[in-house]
Design a protein around this motif. Structure first.
Motif, short mmCIF file in Angstrom:
data_model
loop_
_atom_site.label_atom_id
_atom_site.label_comp_id
_atom_site.label_asym_id
_atom_site.label_seq_id
_atom_site.Cartn_x
_atom_site.Cartn_y
_atom_site.Cartn_z
N ASP A 38 -8.98 3.23 1.41
CA ASP A 38 -7.78 3.33 2.21
C ASP A 38 -7.01 2.01 2.20
O ASP A 38 -6.21 1.73 3.08
CB ASP A 38 -8.08 3.76 3.65
N SER A 39 -7.26 1.19 1.20
CA SER A 39 -6.51 -0.05 1.00
C SER A 39 -6.55 -0.39 -0.48
O SER A 39 -7.37 0.15 -1.23
CB SER A 39 -7.11 -1.19 1.82
N SER B 281 0.67 4.01 -2.81
CA SER B 281 0.29 5.35 -2.37
C SER B 281 1.21 6.41 -2.96
O SER B 281 0.75 7.43 -3.49
CB SER B 281 0.33 5.43 -0.84
N MET C 165 -4.33 5.60 2.20
CA MET C 165 -3.57 4.34 2.16
C MET C 165 -2.28 4.44 2.96
O MET C 165 -1.79 3.44 3.49
CB MET C 165 -3.26 3.97 0.71
N SER D 198 0.82 -1.21 0.00
CA SER D 198 0.00 0.00 0.00
C SER D 198 0.85 1.26 0.00
O SER D 198 0.51 2.25 -0.65
CB SER D 198 -0.94 0.01 1.21
#
Length: 282
Positions: free
Chosen positions: A109-110, A36, A259, A32
């Motif tokens: 967020d993943s 990101s 993330m 991640s």
């Protein structure tokens, strides 16, 4: 010329996402932080492209002046259309995953949430009716397509503004290169959840490359409309700009920051903007 534009767009769209799929095979399942930073960098590049190239050309298509109100309208329409489509997908899928509630961020967020792969996983593990498995797959594909269609429009419209010149012009090829680089982290975000879920690496890379196909459709539309004349070109460029601004500020940046809650995604965005500026004016 349209077939050449489609071919170049296929390399940028499917080639870029496919390259991201290949790179994802080199990272651990939990990458991640890497994705990101790459998404933040890509968002910065796209911001530069929109602000310093597309909108500038939309205001002066083929060295003619365009009413700024027309450009503003095109940007707003492009932004709203993509935002409404994205909101429709979220409204019809968020309830499928138990942890998405009023206390959960309305953006990803993943890696799994980024590509809506969590919905697909819920169905595969039997926590949701298997009758919805096909729908979950369509949702995943639609979410990816929403990002790729406006990217294709950017390439098509950029070639349309120099339709009477050789393909070896700065505008169109620059946009194709920038979009291709932008698609690499997007391809990683698609492939990593697939590989983590047990899909063979070769098949996950192939599926990831196919998700870039909508870029070709966007390029065809952007080129066709943009070649109709200066006003149509201005509208095509401004619509594509609005669509990309939503992708950047409504999707990529919020997702990259959620993330990895750090200052580094912001730094990557600034570096991306400066890189885009260099690419445009070098």
């Amino acid at each position: 010329m349209i077939w050449s534009v489609i071919g170049i767009t296929a390399l940028a769209g499917m080639g870029g996402t496919g390259m991201g799929g290949l790179l994802s095979c080199l990272f651990r399942k939990d990458s991640s932080k890497t994705v990101s930073l790459l998404l933040s960098f890509a968002a910065g590049v796209m911001t530069s492209v929109v602000c310093f190239d597309l909108l500038t050309e939309a205001l002066h298509p083929n060295e003619m002046s365009t009413d700024v109100g027309l450009v503003v309208t095109g940007v707003l329409v492009g932004y709203v259309v993509i935002a409404l489509l994205n909101a429709w997908i979220d409204r019809n899928t968020n309830h499928e995953v138990a942890h998405i509630d009023e206390n959960h961020p309305r953006t990803a967020d993943s890696l799994e949430e980024l590509t809506h792969a969590n919905h697909l996983q819920e169905h595969r593990e039997g926590r949701q009716p298997r009758s919805g498995l096909f729908l979950a797959g369509l949702v995943m594909a639609a979410a990816i397509a929403l990002h790729n269609v406006p990217e294709g429009m950017v390439i098509g419209a950029s070639f349309a503004r120099t339709a009477q010149e050789t393909l070896l012009n700065r505008g169109g090829l620059t946009m194709a290169i920038v979009i291709g680089l932008h698609n690499i982290p997007e391809g990683m975000a698609v492939a990593v959840p697939l590989i983590s879920g047990g899909m063979p690496k070769f098949r996950s890379v192939a599926v990831t490359a196919l998700t870039g196909f909508p870029t070709i459709l966007g390029a065809f539309f952007g080129f066709t409309v943009g070649a109709m004349g200066p006003t149509a070109l201005a509208l095509s460029l401004s619509f594509a700009s609005g669509a990309m601004l939503y992708v950047v500020f409504g999707e990529l940046l919020p997702e990259s920051i959620l993330m990895w809650r750090s200052k580094l995604p912001a730094t990557a965005t600034i570096i991306g903007m400066l890189t885009g500026l260099v690419i445009i004016y070098m």
